[in-house]
Structure formats: C-alpha cells, structure tokens
Design an enzyme around this catalytic site. Sequence first.
Site, PDB file in Angstrom:
ATOM      1  N   SER A   1       0.838  -1.196   0.000  1.00  0.00           N
ATOM      2  CA  SER A   1       0.000   0.000   0.000  1.00  0.00           C
ATOM      3  C   SER A   1       0.870   1.242   0.000  1.00  0.00           C
ATOM      4  O   SER A   1       2.020   1.211   0.420  1.00  0.00           O
ATOM      5  CB  SER A   1      -0.894   0.011   1.237  1.00  0.00           C
ATOM      6  OG  SER A   1      -1.604   1.228   1.331  1.00  0.00           O
ATOM      7  N   HIS A   2       0.287   2.341  -0.433  1.00  0.00           N
ATOM      8  CA  HIS A   2       0.965   3.631  -0.365  1.00  0.00           C
ATOM      9  C   HIS A   2       1.101   4.112   1.076  1.00  0.00           C
ATOM     10  O   HIS A   2       1.917   4.974   1.372  1.00  0.00           O
ATOM     11  CB  HIS A   2       0.185   4.679  -1.163  1.00  0.00           C
ATOM     12  CG  HIS A   2       0.339   4.522  -2.632  1.00  0.00           C
ATOM     13  ND1 HIS A   2      -0.305   3.547  -3.345  1.00  0.00           N
ATOM     14  CD2 HIS A   2       1.089   5.210  -3.520  1.00  0.00           C
ATOM     15  CE1 HIS A   2       0.030   3.657  -4.617  1.00  0.00           C
ATOM     16  NE2 HIS A   2       0.878   4.653  -4.743  1.00  0.00           N
ATOM     17  N   SER A   3       0.310   3.548   1.955  1.00  0.00           N
ATOM     18  CA  SER A   3       0.280   3.968   3.349  1.00  0.00           C
ATOM     19  C   SER A   3       0.748   2.838   4.258  1.00  0.00           C
ATOM     20  O   SER A   3       0.202   1.728   4.203  1.00  0.00           O
ATOM     21  CB  SER A   3      -1.147   4.368   3.732  1.00  0.00           C
ATOM     22  OG  SER A   3      -1.295   4.432   5.134  1.00  0.00           O
TER      23      SER A   3
ATOM     24  N   SER B   1       1.139   2.953  -8.286  1.00  0.00           N
ATOM     25  CA  SER B   1       2.540   2.541  -8.183  1.00  0.00           C
ATOM     26  C   SER B   1       2.724   1.320  -7.291  1.00  0.00           C
ATOM     27  O   SER B   1       3.731   0.617  -7.422  1.00  0.00           O
ATOM     28  CB  SER B   1       3.417   3.698  -7.696  1.00  0.00           C
ATOM     29  OG  SER B   1       3.053   4.097  -6.401  1.00  0.00           O
TER      30      SER B   1
END
Length: 128
Positions: free
Chosen positions: A8-10, A70
């Site tokens: 995840s981006h987070s 991404s």
Amino acid sequence: MVGIVIISHSRTLAEGVAEVARAMGVGKAVVEPAGGDSEGRLGTSIDLVEQAVAAADDGDGVVLLADLGSSVLTAKMLIEDAEGDAVLLADAPLVEGAVAAASMAATGADLATVHTAAESARDHRKTN
C-alpha cells in the site's frame, strides 16, 4: 504455508489490512505489510516489498495484494525480477482479497488456490 504481502501507499493502511487478514487467517497465515516509502511517507518502496516477501515466504510461495497505481507497478517489478513463479500478484480488492487469501492459506492450500481465493473476492458483493 503460502505467505501474503500487503502493498500500500500507506504504512498504516498496509499494517491495518495485514492485522485484519491475520485475524481471519486464525493466527496461522503469515501476512506481512509493505506500506509507504522507505522514509515512512506515502508512496511505495521495492526494498520494503522485497523484505516483506522474504519474511512471508517459507518456500510455498507468496501472494501479493496491492492497493493502486505505483503499488501495482512495484509488485509487477518485483515479480519480473523474481526467479520462478513463486510470487503472484492478485487482481483483487485489497481488504477482501487479503482476508480471502489468509483464510485459504491458513488451511494449507497451495499458491494457486490462495491466489484464486484472493481474486474471487472481487465477486463478493456487499449489498444486493
């Protein structure tokens, strides 16, 4: 046992999804988070994903689940660089796919079956 990696981006989101998936995997499934960039900000990091895959892989393979953009590209890059076919990216909703994968992995299912379980989560509706 097949391992699972949440990309995840987070960092917080990856850790939260991993926590829920582990619980649904009755504490048997190995679910590793790989969230955020290498400095803890929003983003993705191939190094964090590689570390998570190494931690999750006991020899039976690893299913990757990614949130978007991404994260998906990072997962695909890792798979391209990996030798063999022991790492698969599931085209699945992040939370539901992770829960389905962890539940199936906990039964001792093989890589293909865990991957299919994750992807089948796309078909589960929340409302009629």
